[in-house]
Motif scaffolding. Structure first.
Motif, PDB file in Angstrom:
ATOM      1  N   SER A  13       0.809  -1.217   0.000  1.00 24.69           N
ATOM      2  CA  SER A  13       0.000   0.000   0.000  1.00 24.69           C
ATOM      3  C   SER A  13       0.838   1.260   0.000  1.00 24.69           C
ATOM      4  O   SER A  13       0.323   2.350  -0.227  1.00 24.69           O
ATOM      5  CB  SER A  13      -0.920   0.009   1.226  1.00 24.69           C
ATOM      6  N   TYR A  19      -4.018   3.976  -2.501  1.00 22.92           N
ATOM      7  CA  TYR A  19      -5.291   4.703  -2.655  1.00 22.92           C
ATOM      8  C   TYR A  19      -5.423   5.851  -1.671  1.00 22.92           C
ATOM      9  O   TYR A  19      -5.979   6.895  -1.982  1.00 22.92           O
ATOM     10  CB  TYR A  19      -6.444   3.725  -2.481  1.00 22.92           C
ATOM     11  N   ARG A  20      -4.896   5.703  -0.475  1.00 20.94           N
ATOM     12  CA  ARG A  20      -5.132   6.696   0.559  1.00 20.94           C
ATOM     13  C   ARG A  20      -4.014   7.713   0.686  1.00 20.94           C
ATOM     14  O   ARG A  20      -4.239   8.822   1.148  1.00 20.94           O
ATOM     15  CB  ARG A  20      -5.342   6.010   1.909  1.00 20.94           C
ATOM     16  N   ARG A 334      -5.777  -0.472  -8.303  1.00 26.37           N
ATOM     17  CA  ARG A 334      -6.392   0.585  -7.497  1.00 26.37           C
ATOM     18  C   ARG A 334      -7.822   0.235  -7.105  1.00 26.37           C
ATOM     19  O   ARG A 334      -8.283   0.604  -6.020  1.00 26.37           O
ATOM     20  CB  ARG A 334      -6.352   1.909  -8.268  1.00 26.37           C
ATOM     21  N   VAL A 335      -8.529  -0.478  -7.986  1.00 31.78           N
ATOM     22  CA  VAL A 335      -9.879  -0.916  -7.637  1.00 31.78           C
ATOM     23  C   VAL A 335      -9.848  -1.832  -6.419  1.00 31.78           C
ATOM     24  O   VAL A 335     -10.669  -1.716  -5.499  1.00 31.78           O
ATOM     25  CB  VAL A 335     -10.542  -1.634  -8.833  1.00 31.78           C
ATOM     26  N   ARG A 338      -9.671  -0.304  -2.973  1.00 32.35           N
ATOM     27  CA  ARG A 338     -10.857   0.359  -2.451  1.00 32.35           C
ATOM     28  C   ARG A 338     -11.663  -0.620  -1.598  1.00 32.35           C
ATOM     29  O   ARG A 338     -11.537  -1.835  -1.747  1.00 32.35           O
ATOM     30  CB  ARG A 338     -11.726   0.872  -3.602  1.00 32.35           C
ATOM     31  N   ILE A 342     -19.463  -0.053  -1.056  1.00 37.01           N
ATOM     32  CA  ILE A 342     -19.650   1.390  -1.098  1.00 37.01           C
ATOM     33  C   ILE A 342     -21.131   1.674  -0.913  1.00 37.01           C
ATOM     34  O   ILE A 342     -21.971   1.114  -1.611  1.00 37.01           O
ATOM     35  CB  ILE A 342     -19.151   1.976  -2.435  1.00 37.01           C
TER      36      ILE A 342
END
Length: 403
Positions: A13, A19-20, A334-335, A338, A342
C-alpha cells in the motif's frame, strides 16, 4: 518478478498507486483540449529517422536514383538512345492513374485493420472493467476462503488481457512475466505444479482462462454470493470477451491477399523504372531529383501500409498494447485497494445550487472549499500515521475569476 507485475491485490500500500496516501495534483480550472503540435514541432519531425519509412525506402530509392542517373547519362551521350526514346509521357500518365488507385486501396485497407484493432481493444478494456466491477462490488464473500477466490478471479481477468496480447503476437506460453503471476494461484500454473508441459499443450490460453472465470461465476452463484441476475450479467460479459478475442483472430489471420501485395510491388517497380525513360527526353538531368521524390513518396506509402497492416506486433508503429495492459493493470490494482462495499449512507448534503444563476466563480469557491477540507482530512490521516502531511500532500488548486 517486479513489483509492478505482482498479482493484483498483493501490492504494497505504500507503493505509488496507494489509494489513501497518494494525492494527485488537481486543477479546478476549465480545461480545454488543444492541439499541442505547432509548426516548429511538425517541422522538426520531418528529420526523424527512427519510426519513419526512411529505413525501408532508402535502399530502393537509391537504386532507382542510380538507374535514372544512368538512363540520363546514356541519353545525353548516345544519339541512338535519343532517337529510340519517345518524347511522350503517356505511359507514366496511364501507370500513374493505376498506381494511385492501387496505393489508395492498399493504404485504406491497412488503416482499416489498424483502426479495427484499436477499436476491438478498447471494447475489451470496457468488458474487463465491467467484469471486475461486478466481481469486486457484486460478489459478497462469506469467509476468508471466498475472499481469496474473489481476488483470484480479479487476477484471472488481468491474465485474460495479457494472454490475449501475447497470443496476438504469437506467444502462446503461460509462463511469461506478464501472465504467470496472475495464474500462480491455480493448480498446474505454479512452479510447484506437476503438469506445466501439459497445460502448455491445452486450449488457447485466453479461452482456457475464460473457462476458469466462468467456473468461478457458477461457484459464486451456488454458494449464494451472487444472485441469478448478476450471474447472467457476468456470464454475458465473459461471452463478449470471447467474441472480441475471436475478432482479434480475424484481424490478425486475415491479412491483405498476398497476390495483391505482390502485384502492387510489381506495378510500382514498373512505374519507377519507366519514369526516367519517359522524362529524360524532356527534362534531362532534372529527371534525377524527380525520380528521387517520386520513389521516396510512393515507396513510403507502400511501406506505411505494410507496417500498420498488423497492429498487434512489437514494431514502433504498432499499437502500444504493452502500455494498454500496464494501464489496465494499475487501474485494477487501485480498484482492489478500495473497500468492496460502497454505500451512499456516508454521503453528506450535496450542493444543490444547480441553477442558471451559478457562475464559474461560485463553482470555483465551492470546489476550493471542498478541496481544502479534503486536504485537511488527509493531512491529519498522514500525521496520525507518523508521516509529514505537508511534505506528502501536493495539491494544486487554481481558480478562474468570474467574468
Amino acid at each position: 518478478m517486479a513489483d509492478s507485475l505482482a498479482p493484483l491485490g498483493r501490492m504494497d500500500s505504500t507503493k505509488k498507486h496507494s489509494y489513501r496516501q497518494v494525492v494527485r495534483k488537481e486543477s479546478l480550472t476549465h480545461q480545454r483540449i488543444t492541439n499541442t503540435q505547432d509548426w516548429w514541432s511538425d517541422w522538426k519531425s520531418m528529420f526523424k529517422y527512427k519510426n519513419s519509412v526512411v529505413p525501408e525506402t532508402l535502399p530502393p530509392t537509391i537504386l532507382f536514383t542510380l538507374f535514372s542517373a544512368a538512363v540520363v547519362a546514356i541519353y545525353e551521350e548516345s544519339q541512338w538512345v535519343r532517337d529510340m526514346l519517345p518524347n511522350s509521357t503517356l505511359l507514366i500518365s496511364i501507370l500513374g492513374i493505376v498506381m494511385g488507385l492501387l496505393l489508395v486501396f492498399r493504404n485504406n485497407t491497412a488503416y482499416d485493420r489498424y483502426y479495427e484493432g484499436r477499436r476491438l481493444w478498447a471494447s475489451l478494456q470496457t468488458q474487463a472493467r465491467n467484469l471486475t466491477r461486478l466481481i469486486w462490488f457484486g460478489v459478497v464473500p462469506k469467509d476468508e476462503h471466498d475472499e481469496i477466490q474473489k481476488r483470484g478471479a480479479m487476477n484471472l481477468v488481468m491474465a485474460f488481457i495479457s494472454s490475449t496480447k501475447n497470443y496476438l503476437r504469437g506467444e502462446y506460453q503461460w509462463d511469461v512475466v506478464d501472465v504467470a503471476p496472475y495464474l500462480a494461484h491455480m493448480e498446474g500454473y505454479s512452479s510447484e505444479g506437476h503438469a506445466q508441459q501439459d497445460v502448455n499443450e491445452q486450449l488457447v490460453l485466453p479461452i482456457e482462462i475464460s473457462f476458469h472465470i466462468s467456473a468461478y461465476i457458477n461457484a459464486a452463484k451456488a454458494a449464494g454470493q451472487i444472485d441469478a441476475s448478476l450471474q447472467s450479467s457476468m456470464a454475458s460479459i465473459v461471452s463478449n470477451m470471447l467474441d472480441l478475442f475471436t475478432s482479434f483472430e480475424r484481424v490478425r489471420n486475415s491479412p491483405v491477399p498476398f497476390i495483391y501485395a505482390v502485384h502492387l510491388k510489381q506495378t510500382l517497380t514498373m512505374y519507377l523504372i519507366s519514369l526516367p525513360l519517359q522524362l529524360a527526353p524532356s527534362m534531362g538531368w532534372t529527371t534525377i531529383p524527380v525520380v528521387i521524390l517520386a520513389s521516396f513518396t510512393l515507396l513510403g506509402i507502400e511501406s506505411i501500409s505494410g507496417q500498420i497492416e498488423n497492429p498487434f506486433g512489437i514494431d514502433e508503429n504498432d499499437l502500444p498494447m504493452d502500455d494498454y495492459c500496464d494501464e489496465l493493470r494499475d487501474e485494477l490494482t487501485r480498484v482492489m485497494m478500495r473497500p468492496a462495499k460502497i454505500t451512499p449512507d456516508d454521503w453528506h448534503r450535496p450542493w444543490d445550487d444547480i441553477s442558471t444563476h451559478a457562475t464559474q466563480g461560485t463553482l470555483n469557491q465551492v470546489a476550493m472549499a471542498i478541496a481544502q477540507d479534503e486536504i485537511a482530512k488527509r493531512r491529519n490521516e498522514l500525521i496520525q500515521a507518523g508521516q509529514d502531511g505537508d511534505a506528502t500532500i501536493t495539491v494544486s488548486v487554481t481558480a478562474t475569476a468570474d467574468k
